[in-house]
Design a protein around this motif. Structure first.
Motif, mmCIF file in Angstrom:
data_model
loop_
_atom_site.group_PDB
_atom_site.id
_atom_site.type_symbol
_atom_site.label_atom_id
_atom_site.label_comp_id
_atom_site.label_asym_id
_atom_site.label_seq_id
_atom_site.Cartn_x
_atom_site.Cartn_y
_atom_site.Cartn_z
ATOM 1 N N VAL A 1 1.993 6.270 -7.223
ATOM 2 C CA VAL A 1 0.982 7.243 -7.655
ATOM 3 C C VAL A 1 1.546 8.655 -7.548
ATOM 4 C CG1 VAL A 1 -1.263 8.259 -7.090
ATOM 5 C CG2 VAL A 1 -0.991 5.770 -7.112
ATOM 6 N N LEU A 2 2.236 8.930 -6.470
ATOM 7 C CA LEU A 2 2.822 10.262 -6.268
ATOM 8 C C LEU A 2 3.831 10.589 -7.374
ATOM 9 C CD1 LEU A 2 3.058 12.745 -4.397
ATOM 10 C CD2 LEU A 2 4.921 11.542 -3.257
ATOM 11 N N GLY B 1 0.815 -1.213 0.000
ATOM 12 C CA GLY B 1 0.000 0.000 0.000
ATOM 13 C C GLY B 1 0.846 1.260 0.000
ATOM 14 N N LEU B 2 1.882 1.260 0.821
ATOM 15 C CA LEU B 2 2.771 2.421 0.883
ATOM 16 C C LEU B 2 3.521 2.619 -0.440
ATOM 17 C CD1 LEU B 2 4.212 1.972 4.489
ATOM 18 C CD2 LEU B 2 2.615 3.735 3.711
ATOM 19 N N LEU B 3 4.007 1.533 -0.998
ATOM 20 C CA LEU B 3 4.726 1.628 -2.265
ATOM 21 C C LEU B 3 3.797 2.021 -3.414
ATOM 22 C CD1 LEU B 3 7.160 -1.404 -1.896
ATOM 23 C CD2 LEU B 3 7.764 1.021 -1.911
ATOM 24 N N THR B 4 2.567 1.547 -3.377
ATOM 25 C CA THR B 4 1.587 1.938 -4.392
ATOM 26 C C THR B 4 1.329 3.443 -4.322
ATOM 27 O OG1 THR B 4 0.557 -0.245 -4.384
ATOM 28 C CG2 THR B 4 -0.784 1.581 -5.211
ATOM 29 N N CYS B 5 1.168 3.959 -3.114
ATOM 30 C CA CYS B 5 0.972 5.410 -2.939
ATOM 31 C C CYS B 5 2.170 6.192 -3.455
ATOM 32 C CB CYS B 5 0.724 5.741 -1.470
ATOM 33 S SG CYS B 5 -0.868 5.186 -0.878
ATOM 34 N N ALA C 1 -2.692 1.464 -8.407
ATOM 35 C CA ALA C 1 -2.005 2.712 -8.765
ATOM 36 C C ALA C 1 -2.576 3.277 -10.059
ATOM 37 C CB ALA C 1 -0.503 2.473 -8.903
ATOM 38 N N ALA C 2 -2.808 2.418 -11.049
ATOM 39 C CA ALA C 2 -3.364 2.873 -12.328
ATOM 40 C C ALA C 2 -4.743 3.506 -12.131
ATOM 41 C CB ALA C 2 -3.450 1.716 -13.312
ATOM 42 N N ILE C 3 -5.571 2.877 -11.314
ATOM 43 C CA ILE C 3 -6.913 3.420 -11.055
ATOM 44 C C ILE C 3 -6.823 4.767 -10.358
ATOM 45 C CG2 ILE C 3 -9.024 3.079 -9.689
ATOM 46 C CD1 ILE C 3 -8.638 0.028 -10.267
ATOM 47 N N PHE D 1 1.011 5.292 -17.358
ATOM 48 C CA PHE D 1 1.456 4.394 -16.298
ATOM 49 C C PHE D 1 1.166 2.941 -16.675
ATOM 50 C CE2 PHE D 1 0.716 1.932 -12.440
ATOM 51 C CZ PHE D 1 1.929 2.102 -11.802
ATOM 52 N N LEU D 2 -0.051 2.684 -17.153
ATOM 53 C CA LEU D 2 -0.430 1.314 -17.523
ATOM 54 C C LEU D 2 0.456 0.739 -18.618
ATOM 55 C CD1 LEU D 2 -4.323 1.420 -17.593
ATOM 56 C CD2 LEU D 2 -2.906 -0.094 -16.207
#
Length: 166
Positions: free
Chosen positions: A18-19, A11-15, A60-62, A75-76
């Motif tokens: 996204v950043l 979750g942290l890495l996904t955020c 992340a893509a969403i 990104f995708l």
């Protein structure tokens, strides 16, 4: 079953991914080069757990699509697929040639979808050559980029793994 620790790290890495991908949206298109870093967190989580890496890639893509469909698509089809393919391949094998081949094929396919199906020129302009030459150029670019990115991503993974024992 994925452990709670992996879910939290994912979750942290996904955020973080996204950043990085959202920097041009939030600040300026001048900082578009920062989006290259969005593949790094996806690589790390996919190397630890391919299931968590795939989930991080999709989530992340969403989230990026909510901010900008354009950046979400990039990104995708570029940064996300680089991180996911390298991480998953490196999770299952240490054979570099196999990692490079599979990941560059995945990137070439994703870039081809962007270029030929969606109609977004990958290099910012339409290439005036036949489709076979264009595919060859995309494959060569993907191969070189994957090798370069693999060394950088693996370098950061080793540093983070030493610090946090993930």
């Amino acid at each position: 079953m994925i452990s709670t620790r992996i879910i939290v790290i994912g979750g942290l890495l996904t955020c973080l991914s996204v950043l990085f991908q959202s920097v041009p949206i939030l600040f300026s298109e001048v900082l578009v080069f920062v989006t290259i870093l969005s593949a790094l967190p996806i690589y790390i989580i996919a190397k630890i757990s391919p299931k968590a890496g795939a989930a991080g890639y999709i989530i992340a893509a969403i989230l990026i699509m909510f901010l900008s469909a354009h950046e979400g698509l990039f990104f995708l089809c570029s940064n996300g697929i680089v991180g996911l393919s390298l991480g998953v391949c490196h999770h299952y094998t240490n054979k570099k040639l196999t990692i490079y081949a599979i990941s560059s094929a995945a990137l070439t396919i994703a870039l081809s979808v962007m270029n030929f199906v969606i109609g977004i020129p990958v290099f910012g302009m339409k290439m005036p050559y036949s489709i076979y030459i264009q595919l060859g150029i995309l494959l060569l670019f993907s191969w070189i980029y994957i090798i370069f990115y693999f060394y950088i991503a693996n370098f950061f993974f080793k540093i983070i793994n030493k610090m946090y024992k993930i």
